[in-house]
Every structure is written in structure tokens, then in C-alpha cells.
Design a protein around this motif. Structure first.
Motif, mmCIF file in Angstrom:
data_model
loop_
_atom_site.group_PDB
_atom_site.id
_atom_site.type_symbol
_atom_site.label_atom_id
_atom_site.label_comp_id
_atom_site.label_asym_id
_atom_site.label_seq_id
_atom_site.Cartn_x
_atom_site.Cartn_y
_atom_site.Cartn_z
ATOM 1 N N ILE A 38 1.063 -6.079 -4.153
ATOM 2 C CA ILE A 38 2.232 -5.459 -3.987
ATOM 3 C C ILE A 38 3.522 -6.419 -4.756
ATOM 4 N N GLY A 39 3.440 -7.639 -4.717
ATOM 5 C CA GLY A 39 4.296 -8.336 -5.142
ATOM 6 C C GLY A 39 4.329 -9.800 -4.851
ATOM 7 N N ALA A 72 6.054 -0.464 2.834
ATOM 8 C CA ALA A 72 7.267 -0.018 2.310
ATOM 9 C C ALA A 72 8.474 -1.030 2.379
ATOM 10 N N GLU A 75 8.128 -3.732 -0.067
ATOM 11 C CA GLU A 75 8.547 -3.089 -1.537
ATOM 12 C C GLU A 75 10.074 -3.137 -1.775
ATOM 13 N N ASP A 79 12.855 -5.740 -4.501
ATOM 14 C CA ASP A 79 13.475 -5.242 -5.356
ATOM 15 C C ASP A 79 14.439 -6.348 -5.851
ATOM 16 N N ARG A 336 12.732 2.708 0.785
ATOM 17 C CA ARG A 336 11.576 3.159 0.049
ATOM 18 C C ARG A 336 10.711 4.210 0.987
#
Length: 342
Positions: A38-39, A72, A75, A79, A336
Motif C-alpha cells: 500500500i505504501g 482507505a 491511503e 498522500d 478515499r
């Protein structure tokens, strides 16, 4: 349980042991590649894979169906505009708040009414707790080390609320932010703990009277808003929302009127000498600081006021709450969509 404390996997509260069986149940529900990334979660920038997210969600007590909400939210926090690195390390007393809206609120039993910021709802508590454990275990936001918040606040254990889908006379927060009405979303916003406001909206007061009280609470001299602008979240109780709606207020009018009311004179701000006019987010760039009668806006633009409806009906006092953001340094709201399997 004691081993998890010794390993530093939790920030003080007990956690559910993430057994293989429990983690696999989450992965089976999601139907996603466990190693999908996811990151990277700052400041430590450890990889947030689907499996690692599942582990932290199990530790937080999440049912499998809560996990898409957590993903979500993560996410949104990843950003660049959110500046999670700064949010995790700042001396300011902020924490990411997750605001859930849309059909999933009823489907999963999120609390949007009485005690919305308090205990009593597994969905609210577990989702907020999972987010915090991810920031702790993958981001390394250890208190007193990377996390240098001078005071912090209780939301650093769990910080998740839902938006009232039934008693609001207005569109939902995610719709304000340009998303569709029928789907479910989570908005993350790094902010201080809620400040309670009694407006008397159950009595014979005008909408301007009510908003004047709210504006005065937003524009306190030492607040992050007055010291550097940024976003502010206003949680309007259903009684207040209905009162304002009967007087013709929509969210746009609420934002505009509070923008005009939430101001303090230059003379007052000068008397608070701790405010540094050389600060990059300072109000000096918005007004003539040589004019003692000039009014400094706490909210630079009406769109910087986020408005939602939640909380209980209460008494005639018309209860509401406000959460100040982190000036203009980061933590700005990100929304999100929540993608449920199937």
C-alpha cells in the motif's frame, strides 16, 4: 500479551495476539495478495503490505470487514499533501482522525450519535486503534522518540468517528469534497482533540447567534488557527444542524458566515507577544499589522472549514464540537473510497 509489550508492539494498551489463523481470516476476506504494498509509512518508512496491515488490524480487535476502512484511511494519510512524516514527529498535539461516511456506517455499525468521540462502538474503536498501531509499528511513531508531541491527546490511542447519515439536513462530508453520494468513504484529518461548544441552539436564538458562539471558540488567541491558519473541523450536533437548516443555512452559508465571524483584532494579537510575526504561516501576511483595528481571520478561506453532522441530540444547549488542524503544515483532509470485497 507480555511478549508484545516487551517487543514494543503496542503503545500501552493490550493488543490481541496476531495468530496465523486470525491474520489468515482477514487475508481470506480481502482476497488480495498479502505482499501487495500500500505504501511506506513515515518516518521509519517501513513497507505497509496487505499482510502487515492485517496483522495490526487483528491486534486492534478489527473484524475482517473493518479492514478495508483502515486501508482507505492509510491511503489518504500517505498522500504527500497530508505530510504524515511531519504529523508523526511534530511537537504539536495532533493525531489523524478518521471520519467514516456513507452506507458502510450502518452496515458495520459505526457510531455517529451519542458519545461519538467516546467508547461503546467496536467499529469506531478498532478502526481508530488499527490506524494508530500501523503508525506505531510501521511508521515508528514512538512517543518521546520520533513523536515529540509536547502533550499529545487521548486520540493517539484511537481516533475514529462516523458522520450521521440520517439526521443531517445537508450532504455528507465526502460529497462536499467532490465524491459521489452512494459509495462509502473515509476522510482523514490530523487535528487536536475535540473542544465542546454549547450554543443554545435549542432556545430562541438566530443562526447568526449560534455561529457567533462557534466562531468565537474557533478563534481563540493561542489556537493553531489564529497562529497559522489551516483547516478546522466543525462537528455540528443534529439539533444545531436542524435549527440552522430551518433558517435557510446550507453548509456553504455556514462556512462563509463563520469565516466572517471567526476573527480577532490586531491589537489583541499584538498583546499575545508569544505569537511570532516571522512565522511562515503567521497572520501578518493577511492584514495590515500596523492597523490595530484590522481583523485577523482564523480561517483563511471558507473552504478551510470542514463541516459534518454527528453527536447526540442532547438538551436545549445545542452541543457541537470543533477540532483545530495543524496550521498549514500538514495533516490536511484527504478522502478515499472504501472498497469492500465483492
Amino acid at each position: 500479551y507480555e511478549a508484545m509489550y516487551r517487543e514494543g508492539w503496542t503503545d500501552g494498551l493490550p493488543a490481541v495476539p496476531p495468530t496465523g489463523q486470525l491474520v489468515q481470516a482477514v487475508l481470506d476476506y480481502l482476497g488480495r495478495d498479502p505482499q501487495a504494498v500500500i505504501g511506506q509509512v513515515p518516518p521509519q518508512n517501513r513497507l505497509a503490505t496487505v499482510e502487515k496491515i492485517a496483522v495490526n488490524c487483528v491486534m486492534a480487535g478489527c473484524r475482517p470487514e473493518y479492514v478495508p476502512v483502515v486501508i482507505a484511511a492509510l491511503e489518504g494519510m500517505l498522500d504527500d499533501a497530508f505530510n504524515l512524516n511531519g504529523v508523526q514527529a511534530t511537537t504539536n498535539c495532533i493525531s489523524p482522525l478518521a471520519i467514516v461516511s456513507g452506507p458502510v456506517v450502518d452496515q458495520l455499525g459505526f457510531n455517529y450519535g451519542d458519545n461519538v468521540f467516546g467508547g461503546g462502538s467496536r467499529a469506531n474503536a478498532a478502526v481508530g486503534r488499527a490506524i494508530r498501531l500501523i503508525l506505531w509499528n510501521l511508521g515508528g511513531g514512538y512517543a518521546g522518540e520520533i513523536d515529540r508531541a509536547t502533550f499529545g491527546h487521548p486520540g493517539k490511542y484511537t481516533f475514529c468517528i462516523a458522520e450521521d447519515p440520517h439526521n443531517s439536513p445537508w450532504q455528507l462530508l465526502h460529497q462536499d469534497r467532490g465524491f459521489t453520494a452512494g459509495a462509502s468513504y473515509v476522510t482523514v484529518f490530523a487535528c487536536e482533540s475535540p473542544h465542546h461548544i454549547a450554543t443554545g441552539s435549542g432556545y430562541v436564538l438566530t443562526g447568526t447567534d449560534i455561529l457567533s458562539v462557534i466562531a468565537d471558540c474557533i478563534s481563540t488567541a493561542g489556537s493553531a488557527a489564529m497562529n497559522g491558519g489551516g483547516q478546522v473541523l466543525l462537528i455540528v450536533g443534529p439539533m444545531t444542524a436542524q435549527k440552522l437548516a430551518t433558517e435557510g443555512y446550507d453548509k456553504a452559508r455556514v462556512r462563509q458566515e463563520i469565516h466572517e465571524l471567526a476573527r480577532k483584532p490586531v491589537s489583541l494579537m499584538k498583546s499575545n507577544k508569544f505569537l511570532n510575526p516571522d512565522h511562515p504561516f503567521h497572520w501578518a501576511g493577511f492584514v495590515d499589522i500596523n492597523d490595530d483595528n484590522a481583523m485577523i481571520p482564523a480561517i483563511r478561506l471558507p473552504k478551510d472549514l470542514l463541516v459534518m453532522v454527528a453527536g447526540g441530540w442532547g438538551s436545549g444547549s445545542g452541543f457541537n464540537a470543533v477540532c483545530h488542524g495543524w496550521m498549514q503544515a500538514g495533516g490536511r483532509a484527504q478522502t478515499r473510497q472504501i472498497n469492500m470485497p465483492g
